[in-house]
Write a protein that holds these residues in place. Sequence first.
Motif, PDB file in Angstrom:
ATOM      1  N   PHE A 327       0.765  -1.372   0.156  1.00  0.00           N
ATOM      2  CA  PHE A 327       0.160   0.010   0.262  1.00  0.00           C
ATOM      3  C   PHE A 327       0.888   1.263  -0.073  1.00  0.00           C
ATOM      4  CE2 PHE A 327      -2.398   3.329   2.102  1.00  0.00           C
ATOM      5  CZ  PHE A 327      -3.459   3.421   1.488  1.00  0.00           C
ATOM      6  N   ARG A 328       1.868   1.234   0.748  1.00  0.00           N
ATOM      7  CA  ARG A 328       2.733   2.390   0.908  1.00  0.00           C
ATOM      8  C   ARG A 328       3.122   2.682  -0.337  1.00  0.00           C
ATOM      9  NH1 ARG A 328       5.646   0.817   5.155  1.00  0.00           N
ATOM     10  NH2 ARG A 328       7.246  -0.023   3.902  1.00  0.00           N
ATOM     11  N   LYS A 329       3.976   1.390  -1.123  1.00  0.00           N
ATOM     12  CA  LYS A 329       4.604   1.771  -2.135  1.00  0.00           C
ATOM     13  C   LYS A 329       3.496   2.183  -3.279  1.00  0.00           C
ATOM     14  CE  LYS A 329       7.059  -1.073  -5.782  1.00  0.00           C
ATOM     15  NZ  LYS A 329       5.765  -1.079  -6.939  1.00  0.00           N
ATOM     16  N   THR A 330       2.311   1.812  -3.242  1.00  0.00           N
ATOM     17  CA  THR A 330       1.650   2.430  -4.238  1.00  0.00           C
ATOM     18  C   THR A 330       1.278   4.013  -3.915  1.00  0.00           C
ATOM     19  OG1 THR A 330       0.481   0.300  -4.575  1.00  0.00           O
ATOM     20  CG2 THR A 330      -0.823   2.172  -5.545  1.00  0.00           C
ATOM     21  N   ALA A 331       0.802   4.153  -2.761  1.00  0.00           N
ATOM     22  CA  ALA A 331       0.742   5.570  -2.195  1.00  0.00           C
ATOM     23  C   ALA A 331       1.892   6.530  -2.724  1.00  0.00           C
ATOM     24  CB  ALA A 331       0.475   5.594  -0.939  1.00  0.00           C
ATOM     25  N   MET A 332       3.251   6.136  -2.515  1.00  0.00           N
ATOM     26  CA  MET A 332       4.274   6.983  -2.765  1.00  0.00           C
ATOM     27  C   MET A 332       4.388   6.955  -4.083  1.00  0.00           C
ATOM     28  SD  MET A 332       5.362   7.655   0.311  1.00  0.00           S
ATOM     29  CE  MET A 332       6.702   8.478   0.274  1.00  0.00           C
TER      30      MET A 332
END
Lengths: 874, 116
Positions: A327-332
Motif C-alpha cells: 500500500f505504501r509503495k502504491t501511495a508513494m
Amino acid sequence: MWRRIGSLFRRGRLDRELDDEIANHLAMQEDEFRRAGMDPESARRAALREFGGVARACEQYRERRGLLWIETTAKDVRFALRGLKRSPGFTAAAVLSLALGIGANTAIFSLFHAMMLRLLPVARPQELVSLYRTGGWGKGYTSYPLYLEVARRSDLFQAVIARSGVVKARFSASAGAHAEFARREFISGNYFRVLGVSAALGRVFTEDDDRVLHGHPLAVLSYDFWRSRFGSDHRVLGQTIVVDEQPLTVIGVAQAGFRGVELEQHADVWLPAMMRDGDIMQPGMNWVWILARRRPEVSSQRIQAAVNGLMQAWLESAYGNNPIAAFRKTAMEQRLEVRDAGVGISLWRDRFSQPLMVLMAAVGLALLAACTNVANLLLARGARREQEIALRISLGATRYRLIRQALTESLLLAAAGCLGGVLFAIWGQRAILDILPAQANLPLAVVPQGAVLAFTAAISAAAALLFGLAPAMHSTALDPAAALRSGRQGGGRPTLRRAMVVAQVAFSVVLVVMAGLFARSLAAIGSVDLGFHGDNTIALKLDFPRSWKPAEVRAARERFLAAAETLPGASSVSFGFPAPFQGGSAFATVHIPGSEATTVDVARIAPRYFETLGAALKRGREFERADTANSGRVAIVNQAFARRFLPGDPIGRTLSFDGVEQVSIVGVAPDMRYQDPRTPAKPIVYAPAEQMPDNWEPTVLLRANARAEELAPAIRRELARLGSQVASSEPRTISRQIGESIFEQRMLAALAGFFGLLALVLAGVGLWGVAAYGVARRAREIGVRMALGARRDAVLGMVLGDALKLVLLGVVLGTPAALAAARAVSSLLYGVKPADPATFALTATVLLAAALLATVVPARRAAGMDPVRVLREE
Amino acid sequence: MSKGEPKPGILQGTLDLVVLRALAAMGPQHGFGLAKRIQQASDGALDLNQGTLYPALLRMEQKGWIKSKWGVSEANRRARYYEITRKGRGRIEAEAADWARTVAIMERFARLAGSE
C-alpha cells in the motif's frame, strides 16, 4: 501575367508612378510658363491652377483602378456561373466531393477545437494551471489536505482553487418539491474571485462562505440552469433549494456562459467545499481537483520542481508510516503534474487527444483526395474545352485573364463546397456525438461558428487554390494554332491527370489501411474474453434518500430484486460493488498465511452474482443465502489471485482479510475484466455482501433469458413502485456500457471507415474519368486496331491494363506512407500489428477491385466500338 | 481651379474621342503634351481640367484603346508615353460615326424648331 496579378498587391508602387507622372506634368507646365517670362513662384502656382486639383485627380484615378477590378470580377463570376450551369454533372460531382472533404474537416476540427483549443470564459485563462494527480490510484483528483498544502505556496501561485468533480445529485427546487437531478460541484470560497467570474444575479461565493465545516448552506446557480429550471426568475434569490437532502439558500447566479472549469461536465449548482459531507480532511479521500493561477514570473519547470518536492514531503507525512508495504509503495508513487488549464480540465483529453490528431490527419488526407478529384475533373473539362480556349487566346485573351477566370470558377466551387461542408459538418457532429458516451457533455456549437467557421473558410480557400491552379495553368498552356488545326479533342498524353489518379489511389491506400486497422482493433476488443457475458445482463444503480436507515435501504432493494426476479423473461438477479464496467473500485488488505500482507481489489457481492453475469465459476461454489454475518466467513478469489498467491488448489484454504481472520475460500472465479476490455484482470477477492457491509450502494444486476433490452420497460415500472424518492440510472445491458467505454475506438473505426470509403469512391471516380477520357482520346487508334483485326477482349484488356497500372503504382507509393501512418498510431491499436499483412493485402485487393469496377464501363465501351463508324467520323 | 470667364466644359465621352484623335495624329505622347495639344486644337475654347485627363487615360488603357510605357521626354525627364492601339483606331471610327449620328439628329431638331 504575374506582374498583373501582383498589381493587386502593389498598390504602393502604382501610386508612386502616378505621383511621378503628375509631378512631371506639373514640372513641364512650370517650365513652359517660366519660358513665357513668369517668375518661378507664379509659374508654379499657375501650373497647379491649370492642372486643377491634384488630390481629386489622384482620387478619381485610384477609384477607376479599383472599379476595373470589381467589374472584371463580376464579369468572371457571371462567366463562371454560366459555365458551371452548362455542365451540371461536373458541378455536382465537384461540389459534392468538396462538401464531404470540407465538412469532415469542419466536424473533426470543431471537436478538436472544443477539446484542445477553446479557452475558458474566465479572466486571463492562460495563467491557469491544474495539478493533475497521476500514479497510485485513479487520476486527476486528490485530497483536501493536499490542497491546503499547495494553497500555502504563494511563492508559486497567485491563488489556488479546490473543486470537486461534477456529480449528479438529487435536487428539488423547493423543500418538498418533486425530486430531480442537478449537476453539483463543490468549490473553495475563492473559486469565482480567482477565476474572475462575476454574478449575473445576486452574488457569488467569497472566502467567507467557505470557512466552517457544514456551516454554509448556500448555493450559486449556473446561468443556464437558472434559465432552464427557474425560467430566469429573479425571485430565486433567497429561495431554499434542496440538493442531496441539504436545504440551501440560493445567493446568486453566475455570469452567463460560465459552466465551470471541466470540459465535459458542466455544473448546474455550486456549493461551498465545506458543505461536503464526510471527513473532508482524510488524506486518502481523493475528491479535489486543484486549480491554480500561476505566478507568471516563475517558470513552469520551477513550479513543477517545487510541486514535486511538496508532493514528496506530503506523501511521506501521510503514508510514510503505513505498515503495509504494498500500500505504501502504491501511495508513494503518486505525482502531481502541473498542466495548463486555460482550456479547461478534462479526464478525457488524455484519451482523446491522440485519436483526434489521427482523425485530423485522416480528414486532411480525405480533403486532399477530394481536391485531387476536383482537379482531375477540371482537367477533364479543360481538355474538352481546349478548342474554346484556343479560340479565345487567338482572339487576344491573355493567359492571365483565362487563369483568373478559371480560378474564379474554382473559388465558386469551393464556396459551394464550403456551404455544403458546413451542412455536412452539422450532421457529422451529431453523428460523432452519438458515438460518445451519453454522459458526455461536450460544448459543441450546433452550427459551426467563430474559429471553426474561420477554419472552414480557410481550408475552402486553400482547397480552391490547390485544385484550381494546376488545371488552370495546364489548360491555358497550349499552342492555339496547333489546337485549332488538330480540330479534335485532347492534345498530348494526359500525364498530369494520370499522376493525380495515382495520388488519389495512394491517399486511399493510407485511409483504407487505417480503417482496416481500426476495424480490426475494434473487432479484437470485441472478441476479448471478458470472463463473463454481459449481452443479456442489465446493470443499474439505485439511489436512496440519505435519510433512510440502512435497514430501510436494504428492504427496498430486496423488494425490488424480488419483483425483478419474477418478471417474465428474467432468469436471475443479484448485486455487487463493484460490478464490471460500472465504475468504482474497492481495496482491502489481505494476508495469506506464509506471505506478506498486500492490498488487492475487493468486491462485495450477493448470491448468484456470477450466474447473473453469465460467468461460470472455475471451481467451488457461489455465495449462498446461508452465508450470513452469523455463519463462517467465506471468500471467492479469481484465477489471477490464485495464480499469484495460492499455488495449488485454493479451495478450503484460508486467508485473513480486512482484519478478519480465518476466511475460507469456497470458490475460484474466472478472471473478469472490470474497467477496460483491454486490461487483463487483476487479482481480486470477492466477499459476501452480507458479511462485509459497506456504505457504497451496489449495482443491481438482472439477467434475462434473451433480449434483455426488452425488459427495460418492466424494470422501469418496478422502479416506479419504489416511490419517487428512489432514483435509478437507466437500465442498460453491460455490453452496451462496454461499447460506450471504448468510444474512442468506435469513433476511430467508424470515422476512419467513412473516410476510407470516401477516398475509395473519389479514387474510383478519378479512375473512371481517366479511363473514359483515354478511350475517347484513343478512339481512332482503337478503331484502327480493330479494323486491323484486334479482338474485342484484347481492347478490353488494353483499357483495363492501363487503369491497373495506375492503381498498382498508387498502391506501391501509398503502402510505405500507410505503414508510416500505422506506426504512428500503433498505441491506439489493439490485437493487431501496424504492419498487419492481412490488412495491407486486403487494402490492395479492395483498391484493385474498385479500379476494375470503375474502368469496366469505359473498357466495354471501347471494346464495343464500331471501327467503321469511328474511322468515318474521324 | 480656373475661375476666369465661363467656357464650355468638355462633354463626357467626347474627351475619349479627342484624346484618341490627338494620339492618332501625334504618335506617342505624354500627358502634358496631350493636354497642351487638346487646348491648342480647340483654340482655348475647351476648358480642359488637365487633372481629369489622367483617370480618362487609365480608363482608355483598361479598355485596351491605348497603351503606355515609360520613356524620356525632350527635356530629359522620365515621362509616361501613351500610344493608340489598333483597337483604339477602331474606336475612333465608331465614335466618329456615333458623333455624326448625334449631330445629324440634333440638326434635324434644330430645323424643326426653326420652321415653326
